[in-house]
Design a protein around this motif. Sequence first.
Motif, PDB file in Angstrom:
ATOM      1  N   LYS A  66       1.769   7.833  -1.238  1.00 10.83           N
ATOM      2  CA  LYS A  66       1.108   6.526  -1.292  1.00 10.83           C
ATOM      3  C   LYS A  66       2.142   5.400  -1.343  1.00 10.83           C
ATOM      4  O   LYS A  66       2.048   4.410  -0.603  1.00 10.83           O
ATOM      5  CB  LYS A  66       0.206   6.472  -2.527  1.00 10.83           C
ATOM      6  N   ILE A  67       3.136   5.545  -2.186  1.00  8.49           N
ATOM      7  CA  ILE A  67       4.156   4.499  -2.329  1.00  8.49           C
ATOM      8  C   ILE A  67       4.964   4.354  -1.037  1.00  8.49           C
ATOM      9  O   ILE A  67       5.261   3.244  -0.593  1.00  8.49           O
ATOM     10  CB  ILE A  67       5.069   4.806  -3.533  1.00  8.49           C
ATOM     11  N   ALA A  68       5.326   5.478  -0.428  1.00  9.39           N
ATOM     12  CA  ALA A  68       6.093   5.423   0.819  1.00  9.39           C
ATOM     13  C   ALA A  68       5.319   4.699   1.910  1.00  9.39           C
ATOM     14  O   ALA A  68       5.889   3.915   2.681  1.00  9.39           O
ATOM     15  CB  ALA A  68       6.442   6.835   1.268  1.00  9.39           C
ATOM     16  N   ARG A  69       4.014   4.922   1.956  1.00 10.30           N
ATOM     17  CA  ARG A  69       3.170   4.262   2.956  1.00 10.30           C
ATOM     18  C   ARG A  69       3.072   2.765   2.667  1.00 10.30           C
ATOM     19  O   ARG A  69       3.223   1.934   3.567  1.00 10.30           O
ATOM     20  CB  ARG A  69       1.788   4.907   2.951  1.00 10.30           C
ATOM     21  N   GLU A  70       2.857   2.418   1.403  1.00  9.64           N
ATOM     22  CA  GLU A  70       2.677   1.015   1.037  1.00  9.64           C
ATOM     23  C   GLU A  70       3.982   0.232   1.103  1.00  9.64           C
ATOM     24  O   GLU A  70       3.976  -0.961   1.421  1.00  9.64           O
ATOM     25  CB  GLU A  70       2.055   0.927  -0.353  1.00  9.64           C
ATOM     26  N   MET A  71       5.101   0.881   0.811  1.00 14.82           N
ATOM     27  CA  MET A  71       6.395   0.198   0.857  1.00 14.82           C
ATOM     28  C   MET A  71       7.070   0.340   2.224  1.00 14.82           C
ATOM     29  O   MET A  71       8.193  -0.133   2.413  1.00 14.82           O
ATOM     30  CB  MET A  71       7.303   0.732  -0.248  1.00 14.82           C
ATOM     31  N   LYS A  72       6.395   1.019   3.158  1.00 16.72           N
ATOM     32  CA  LYS A  72       6.896   1.187   4.526  1.00 16.72           C
ATOM     33  C   LYS A  72       8.319   1.768   4.525  1.00 16.72           C
ATOM     34  O   LYS A  72       9.257   1.187   5.076  1.00 16.72           O
ATOM     35  CB  LYS A  72       6.856  -0.152   5.284  1.00 16.72           C
ATOM     36  N   LEU A  73       8.431   2.948   3.905  1.00 19.75           N
ATOM     37  CA  LEU A  73       9.735   3.594   3.767  1.00 19.75           C
ATOM     38  C   LEU A  73      10.140   4.393   5.003  1.00 19.75           C
ATOM     39  O   LEU A  73      11.223   4.960   5.042  1.00 19.75           O
ATOM     40  CB  LEU A  73       9.729   4.513   2.538  1.00 19.75           C
TER      41      LEU A  73
END
Length: 588
Positions: A414-421
């Motif tokens: 979820k974080i990777a998707r939201e932070m565009k990693l």
Amino acid sequence: MLRTHTCGQLSEKLEGETVTLCGWVDSYRDHGGGLFVDLRDRYGITQVVFNPPDSTSEVIEASKSLRAEYVIRVTGKVAPRPEGMANKRLATGAIELRATTLELLNKCLTPPVSPSSDEAPGEDLRLKYRYLDLRRAEMQKTMLLRAALIKDMRDYFAEHDFVDVETPILGRSTPEGARDYLVPSRVHRNMFYALPQSPQLYKQILMIAGYDRYIQVARCFRDEDLRADRQPEFTQLDAEMSFVDSNDVMGIIDGLIAGLAKKHLGIEVATPLPRMTYDEAMERYGHDAPDLRFGMEIVDCTDLAAEAEFRVFHSVATSGGRVRAINAKKGTEQYSRRGIDGLTEFVGEYGAKGLAWFRVEEDGSLNSTIAKNFTPELLKRIGERLNAEPGDLLLFVADSFAVTCKALYALRSKIAREMKLYEPGQMNFSWVVEFPMFERDEEEARWQAMHHPFTAPRDQDLELLDTDPGNCRAKAYDLVVNGYEAGGGTIRIHDNKIQSKVFSLLGIDEETAKDRFGFLLDALQYGAPPHGGIALGIDRCVMLFAQLENIRDCIAFPKTQKATDLMTEAPGEVDAKQLRELAIKLVE
């Protein structure tokens, strides 16, 4: 043929030639003196002009009755577009067809799904009118990619001496995990065929028969709960090889993936593909199909948590649980306190009882509402363990190993998707190997096969079948692409005695094993070679190569998440006569 060319074929080289096109009216524009129609087929779009002196008044008048999705046949001369009117977005944008004749092949009602629209309607509408949805350029692009991938797969295996063999669709019910789709037999009363969950047993029989390299694009069926990336009927690229070990099978697939990625994605994939063990994947990423497009690995902090005065950490760490964390680099810029509350609710959906957190301040100190329960020295060690830097957000879950895996894996994604990693279109291919042979079903107090009952144990773990099945590792390997299992395979058991022992561990007694798998057990006694293989999910591979999020978007006629076909309204009722012929009585 009713046409001489397709709508994507005309160019300036054909200037002055008379051609005939057939297709669908994509759009039309009335400019007073004449009409402009964009004519579409699966090859492209050509602008057709109905205008004097090329078009007669009768043809112009007939053109005014055209509407979106009418099917027409038009003949005319290829001409360059007027200066400054070329459309560089179209392959045919430098020319137009000046119509001399027009034939209406069929009309179309006002379409509830517009193939020419850039925006797709709701999925239910798209599936109900799939024949219109499949006309959309995006869908046609995906279907063409699917066809090309399957062709390239077949060509690759043919070059490596694989024999394409079709296996039966109507077979024996030999449950391999999911529920079978059953087909009643009219000839053999009260008996049933089963649709194949995979060609597993047939391809093993082919190895025993001496066909040492088998391949098939196989239709498979599983009556299981559905998700966005699952379907009740699906297609897999099924392969099997004799006289091989795990490295041989993975090596063949490495070459396939590298070739497909270069041709269809324009990227170079180094081989052999990276590999990690199942245990390593679970420890570092919390999942057996880790997304390696970004870092943010899970870090174990159980030993440090045991030293803390924070009750939740201390009690979990000292009672056999785990305290694990991820570091969202620069996460304080993305997540406010309210945002962290949202993350806490999110991990709760995966069984976590809470989410502890620390913000890393400019001076490197860790700040949180729970910081007072940690000594400065312990906070420093936690920061060092997680490679903390100013602006980072450290997130902790304290629970059983299973819960920390589920919660942190989901949170990491979820974080990777939201932070565009990771970059759009980025692809990562890897292998996960050495899966457990078995997993424990606590409700039924018995072992289940992690992959399937025909998987061979590692040679060094063979004795564990008798002494410690839970620690027995399999000769199993999964291909992972961007956090999805794109395929899975194993080296098979080729020894009758070992296969019988595995059946026994799975709670399949001798009589049941003989009834369900007798033909396989018999065949293993007639010179079965060492063999193994793999199945790649074609639907899922197309979804990943096309950068789609829903597997239904890469299948021509998919089922919904309730396993229904909205276009044909399947499944449906059958009449009483059919039921009588099959000796079936319905239960209310």
